[in-house]
Motif scaffolding. Structure first.
Motif, mmCIF file in Angstrom:
data_model
loop_
_atom_site.group_PDB
_atom_site.id
_atom_site.type_symbol
_atom_site.label_atom_id
_atom_site.label_comp_id
_atom_site.label_asym_id
_atom_site.label_seq_id
_atom_site.Cartn_x
_atom_site.Cartn_y
_atom_site.Cartn_z
ATOM 1 N N SER A 61 0.797 -1.521 -0.341
ATOM 2 C CA SER A 61 -0.354 -0.833 0.030
ATOM 3 C C SER A 61 1.020 1.043 -0.138
ATOM 4 C CB SER A 61 -0.822 -0.216 1.216
ATOM 5 O OG SER A 61 -1.612 -1.395 1.274
ATOM 6 N N GLY A 62 1.794 0.869 -1.152
ATOM 7 C CA GLY A 62 2.318 2.339 -0.757
ATOM 8 C C GLY A 62 3.529 1.564 0.297
ATOM 9 N N LEU A 63 3.361 2.886 1.416
ATOM 10 C CA LEU A 63 3.956 3.197 2.446
ATOM 11 C C LEU A 63 2.948 2.604 4.080
ATOM 12 C CD1 LEU A 63 7.011 5.807 2.832
ATOM 13 C CD2 LEU A 63 6.803 3.067 3.445
ATOM 14 N N GLY A 69 -6.423 1.744 -2.380
ATOM 15 C CA GLY A 69 -5.164 1.358 -3.434
ATOM 16 C C GLY A 69 -5.938 2.391 -4.771
ATOM 17 N N TYR A 70 -4.833 2.502 -5.447
ATOM 18 C CA TYR A 70 -4.301 3.836 -6.552
ATOM 19 C C TYR A 70 -5.848 4.069 -7.430
ATOM 20 C CZ TYR A 70 0.376 2.681 -5.012
ATOM 21 O OH TYR A 70 1.085 2.469 -4.030
ATOM 22 N N GLY A 71 -6.188 5.282 -7.866
ATOM 23 C CA GLY A 71 -7.326 6.468 -9.385
ATOM 24 C C GLY A 71 -8.204 6.761 -8.381
ATOM 25 N N ALA A 431 -3.491 -2.907 -0.270
ATOM 26 C CA ALA A 431 -4.847 -2.485 -0.088
ATOM 27 C C ALA A 431 -5.943 -2.783 0.848
ATOM 28 C CB ALA A 431 -5.221 -1.341 -1.694
ATOM 29 N N LEU A 432 -6.735 -2.060 0.845
ATOM 30 C CA LEU A 432 -7.497 -2.702 2.398
ATOM 31 C C LEU A 432 -8.530 -2.414 1.093
ATOM 32 C CD1 LEU A 432 -8.112 -0.581 5.208
ATOM 33 C CD2 LEU A 432 -6.952 -2.268 5.017
#
Length: 460
Positions: A61-63, A69-71, A431-432
């Motif tokens: 999840s990045g950090l 999530g993305y987008g 990501a959740l």
């Protein structure tokens, strides 16, 4: 789906410019310049793409922050609307704005009633800097200015600014001018490494009692707070035994020491509860938050205060001598509101607790329980760690465990997977919003990386 746009420069151009002008975090810069950093250009859902078009599953999840999530168009739209209406104003000059007011309303709707106020920051490091000053101010107001010692844990992490580094217990960070007076540390509750012949429950209590011993050593009249992550994140995703936190809370209450939870990683659904301290069943006096507050889309953090502390500051404290130019930034607040709304309205946290979290934990245990390289599996919700071990029966670690996990991490990148190496542990925090299919991909690619590492070690 967003169309992948061609980067405007070549990968090599980006790398050369980066080497010329940019110092990276926690890396040997000279070695990185020779290798060339990975250039990430796009993200969608749980996946990222680099400038050469390679696709990665982001298992971190990045950090630990892109919880949605993305987008996400709802988050970017919230930022856009706020930028058009009020792109910036400050919390000085006796002024507020709707976004920060409404964010506070949303935030405290998630929390138990014994919390009442927040101070907003730009990051978790800043949140912990504010924590230190605020806790000391609280005791000053109550006529106990000598209560200023902050106790943290060795191998705990609370940020990279000066005081937050002192509060954390990572010695190599202290070497960079990061140790200050009036900070103390106790051992981390890392049973696999330090438990010896004790059961996890016995070890958890023994570690907690170190806090009592440290308080008595320093004098309870001098100790302001104990600060710790509910589970250690950057230290290796270390989950304490169940006996640990109840005893820690008892000790803090007995000696009138504030109990402060660093929820920067654990907050906003990571464990299947809104905040990680709820999973472990204790009640902190303060919460440091960041990361999942905005799903990482824009920087924001904060310090949440219990009524016990806030009422003293507000009713007796006079001027609160702290402020940041970007505290409560309207665009960050707008994104945080949209983020909390999505987590709540889409049932994301509940799904992590009831479905995807148990599914990931079950899959990891099914796949790695008998793996020759894996000595322990820890985690709950969508956060987990694999402990590498040279001998599982004796819990013997590899002398060069950091090199081995780093190699596994590098193999993961080759396989299109981003997971993290910390000490002797491989850690993950997707990501959740991850689906079961995406969790299957995470586990399968992790197994490829671990298997390849084991083969290089001659264990497979």
């Amino acid at each position: 789906m967003t169309v992948l746009q061609t980067p405007t420069r070549s990968t090599r151009d980006y790398q050369e410019l980066d080497a010329a002008h940019h110092i990276h975090a926690f890396v040997d810069q000279k070695a990185l310049n020779a290798e060339g950093p990975r250039v990430i250009v796009r993200g969608e859902g749980l996946h990222l793409w680099d400038s050469d078009g390679k696709r990665y599953l982001d298992g971190m999840s990045g950090l630990w922050c892109t919880n949605l999530g993305y987008g996400r168009q709802d988050l970017t739209a919230a930022a856009s609307r706020q930028l058009e209406q009020l792109p910036y104003y400050n919390m000085f000059f006796h002024t507020t704005h709707p976004a920060v007011v409404e964010l506070s309303e949303q935030l405290f709707s998630l929390l138990p009633g014994h919390y009442s106020h927040a101070v907003y920051t730009n990051s978790g490091s800043e949140a912990n800097e504010v924590l230190i000053r605020t806790v000391r101010r609280y005791w000053q107001i109550l006529g106990q200015p000598q209560k200023k010692v902050m106790i943290g844990r060795w191998n705990g992490y609370h940020g990279s600014t000066l005081a937050s580094t002192a509060l954390g217990g990572m010695g190599f960070m202290h070497e960079m001018g990061g140790m200050l007076p009036d900070f103390a540390h106790i051992d981390e509750p890392y049973w696999y490494v330090a438990g010896g012949e004790l059961s996890p429950a016995e070890f958890g209590r023994r570690c907690a009692l170190q806090l009592e011993e440290k308080i008595l050593e320093l004098g309870a009249e001098n100790v302001a707070a104990f600060v710790a992550e509910p589970f250690q994140g950057a230290g290796g995703m270390i989950f304490p035994p169940q006996s640990y936190w109840p005893e820690i809370q008892r000790i803090c209450r007995q000696y009138d020491v504030l109990l402060c939870a660093d929820e920067v990683i654990g907050g906003f659904g990571r464990t299947g509860e809104w905040f990680a301290h709820q999973h472990f069943g204790f009640e902190p006096d303060t919460l440091s938050i960041a990361k999942g507050l905005t799903s990482g889309y824009i920087p924001m953090g904060g310090l949440v205060l219990s009524k016990r502390i806030a009422e003293v500051l507000v009713e007796q404290g006079g001027v609160y001598a702290h402020g940041l130019t970007y505290s409560g930034h309207p665009v960050a607040a707008a994104v945080a509101i949209a983020n909390i709304k999505a987590l709540r309205d889409e049932g994301v946290v509940e799904r992590v607790k009831a479905d995807t979290g148990p599914y990931l934990q079950q899959c990891l245990r099914q796949v790695f329980a008998d793996h020759p390289l894996v000595g322990e599996i820890q985690g709950t919700g969508l956060v987990a760690a694999l402990q590498f071990s040279q001998d599982k029966a004796s819990r013997k670690r590899f002398a060069n465990e950091t090199d081995i996990t780093w190699r596994c991490r590098s193999i993961g990148f080759e396989e299109g997977l981003i997971i993290r190496a910390t000490g002797g542990r491989m850690i993950m925090a997707p990501a959740l919003v991850a689906s079961r299919d995406e969790l299957d991909e995470l586990v399968a690619k992790t197994k490829l990386a671990v298997d390849r590492t084991a083969m290089e070690l001659g264990l497979l």
